[in-house]
Design an enzyme around this catalytic site. Sequence first.
Site, PDB file in Angstrom:
ATOM      1  N   GLU A 115      -6.716   4.669   7.981  1.00 40.71           N
ATOM      2  CA  GLU A 115      -6.500   6.071   7.751  1.00 40.71           C
ATOM      3  C   GLU A 115      -7.795   6.782   7.236  1.00 40.71           C
ATOM      4  O   GLU A 115      -8.060   8.034   7.274  1.00 40.71           O
ATOM      5  CB  GLU A 115      -5.119   6.244   6.859  1.00 40.71           C
ATOM      6  CG  GLU A 115      -4.043   6.030   7.611  1.00 40.71           C
ATOM      7  CD  GLU A 115      -2.837   5.496   6.807  1.00 40.71           C
ATOM      8  OE1 GLU A 115      -3.037   5.567   5.572  1.00 40.71           O
ATOM      9  OE2 GLU A 115      -1.789   4.758   7.756  1.00 40.71           O
ATOM     10  N   HIS A 125      -9.553   1.165   5.022  1.00 40.49           N
ATOM     11  CA  HIS A 125      -8.324   1.423   5.732  1.00 40.49           C
ATOM     12  C   HIS A 125      -8.241   2.215   6.750  1.00 40.49           C
ATOM     13  O   HIS A 125      -9.197   3.157   6.635  1.00 40.49           O
ATOM     14  CB  HIS A 125      -7.289   2.025   4.727  1.00 40.49           C
ATOM     15  CG  HIS A 125      -5.968   1.933   5.192  1.00 40.49           C
ATOM     16  ND1 HIS A 125      -5.401   2.778   6.166  1.00 40.49           N
ATOM     17  CD2 HIS A 125      -4.858   1.026   5.200  1.00 40.49           C
ATOM     18  CE1 HIS A 125      -4.243   2.515   6.497  1.00 40.49           C
ATOM     19  NE2 HIS A 125      -3.660   1.547   5.955  1.00 40.49           N
ATOM     20  N   GLU A 182      -4.987  -5.118  10.797  1.00 44.64           N
ATOM     21  CA  GLU A 182      -4.229  -3.698  10.879  1.00 44.64           C
ATOM     22  C   GLU A 182      -4.373  -3.188  12.207  1.00 44.64           C
ATOM     23  O   GLU A 182      -5.286  -2.248  12.196  1.00 44.64           O
ATOM     24  CB  GLU A 182      -4.129  -2.886   9.771  1.00 44.64           C
ATOM     25  CG  GLU A 182      -3.960  -3.397   8.255  1.00 44.64           C
ATOM     26  CD  GLU A 182      -3.277  -2.415   7.352  1.00 44.64           C
ATOM     27  OE1 GLU A 182      -2.294  -2.698   6.696  1.00 44.64           O
ATOM     28  OE2 GLU A 182      -3.904  -1.280   7.278  1.00 44.64           O
ATOM     29  N   LYS A 227       0.099   4.129  -0.204  1.00 44.61           N
ATOM     30  CA  LYS A 227      -0.557   5.395   0.249  1.00 44.61           C
ATOM     31  C   LYS A 227      -0.183   6.677  -0.442  1.00 44.61           C
ATOM     32  O   LYS A 227      -0.192   6.487  -1.819  1.00 44.61           O
ATOM     33  CB  LYS A 227       0.036   5.766   1.660  1.00 44.61           C
ATOM     34  CG  LYS A 227      -0.167   4.195   2.652  1.00 44.61           C
ATOM     35  CD  LYS A 227      -0.017   4.317   4.225  1.00 44.61           C
ATOM     36  CE  LYS A 227      -0.078   3.426   4.794  1.00 44.61           C
ATOM     37  NZ  LYS A 227       0.026   3.177   6.285  1.00 44.61           N
ATOM     38  N   ASN A 279       0.800  -1.111   0.055  1.00 44.58           N
ATOM     39  CA  ASN A 279      -0.060   0.044  -0.198  1.00 44.58           C
ATOM     40  C   ASN A 279       0.763   1.124   0.051  1.00 44.58           C
ATOM     41  O   ASN A 279       1.510   1.550   0.999  1.00 44.58           O
ATOM     42  CB  ASN A 279      -0.906  -0.270   1.122  1.00 44.58           C
ATOM     43  CG  ASN A 279      -1.613   1.272   1.414  1.00 44.58           C
ATOM     44  OD1 ASN A 279      -1.739   2.050   0.515  1.00 44.58           O
ATOM     45  ND2 ASN A 279      -2.352   1.301   2.499  1.00 44.58           N
ATOM     46  N   GLY A 300       2.725   2.273  10.790  1.00 45.41           N
ATOM     47  CA  GLY A 300       3.659   3.220  10.670  1.00 45.41           C
ATOM     48  C   GLY A 300       4.435   3.536  11.831  1.00 45.41           C
ATOM     49  O   GLY A 300       5.117   4.523  11.979  1.00 45.41           O
ATOM     50  N   SER A 351       3.735  -2.271  10.014  1.00 45.46           N
ATOM     51  CA  SER A 351       5.280  -2.350  10.214  1.00 45.46           C
ATOM     52  C   SER A 351       5.751  -3.780   9.973  1.00 45.46           C
ATOM     53  O   SER A 351       6.663  -4.262  10.540  1.00 45.46           O
ATOM     54  CB  SER A 351       5.546  -2.010  11.816  1.00 45.46           C
ATOM     55  OG  SER A 351       5.183  -0.665  12.346  1.00 45.46           O
TER      56      SER A 351
HETATM   57  P1  13P Z   1       3.052   0.333   7.389  1.00 45.34           P
HETATM   58  O1  13P Z   1       3.771  -1.053   7.041  1.00 45.34           O
HETATM   59  O2  13P Z   1       3.823   1.457   7.169  1.00 45.34           O
HETATM   60  O3  13P Z   1       3.120   0.267   9.202  1.00 45.34           O
HETATM   61  O4  13P Z   1       1.591   0.502   7.330  1.00 45.34           O
HETATM   62  C1  13P Z   1       0.718  -0.601   7.080  1.00 45.34           C
HETATM   63  C2  13P Z   1      -0.610  -0.079   6.239  1.00 45.34           C
HETATM   64  O5  13P Z   1      -1.157   0.810   6.901  1.00 45.34           O
HETATM   65  C3  13P Z   1      -1.015  -0.966   5.186  1.00 45.34           C
HETATM   66  O6  13P Z   1      -2.058  -0.529   4.849  1.00 45.34           O
END
Ligand code: 13P
Length: 248
Positions: free
Chosen positions: A96, A94, A166, A11, A9, A172, A212
């Site tokens: 976010e 997601h 997740e 982002k 992803n 992150g 992560s």
């Molecule tokens: P990270 O791998 O940067 O922690 O992000 C995970 C994520 O949100 C994947 O959709």
Amino acid sequence: MRKKIIAGNWKMNKTPEEAIAYMQKFIPLVKDAKNEIIICAPYIDLAFLVEITKKTNIKIGAQNMHFKESGAYTGEVSGKMLKSIGVEYVIIGHSERRQYFAETDETVNLKIKSAFENDLKPIVCVGETLEEREKGITKDIITNQTEKALEGLTHEQVKNTIIAYEPIWAIGTGKTATAEDANNSIKQIREKIANIYGKDTAEQVIIQYGGSVKPSNAKEIFTMSDIDGGLVGGASLEPEDFNNIVNY
Ligand code: 13P
């Protein structure tokens, strides 16, 4: 046995030029990979990525979509539009998007249904906040999100849904759930699906871990009994790192 699917992803990262430069490195690195690979990129990159990954083992996904096919929804992109350029997957719900863009369990459910109507495979995200984890309600949160996301789907559609567990506190942050913890939560999600749709259906659902994931921890996580691959953010942005995750 379920296959492993590793999705990146990106982002809000990479211009089309950067996306193409990435693929020129990444395609040869992963050409013999045993696991399925998906890259979920910003809308503006998708048509370029579909083109450059034709005849490769890499599939392309979007990171969101609207649940209507068309209309007065300024700034939105529909499943029909994504399908028309050859996109095959779409991330839905997601954390976010739930957190910053007011996505709810209801819109997540509508989007999943619209994805299937447009022949796209949804990657549906569920996960608890740190506060919820500390209160000991992780299981309730993630099984409720799963139930609401899948409401009204046929068994066939449920089998074709990818779920990404997740934990929000692991995204992150460099903190990962322990492999045992992640496996346990994923088992709880699978049990919930089994209770509603039956064991046979539940056993076929791909459930990934995200939060992560790095080259150094991918193997430990992805070899757990119930974890069917991952949804990888930051570590999917560099071709070498993501290759080391895909070929863990
Ligand atoms: P990270 O791998 O940067 O922690 O992000 C995970 C994520 O949100 C994947 O959709």
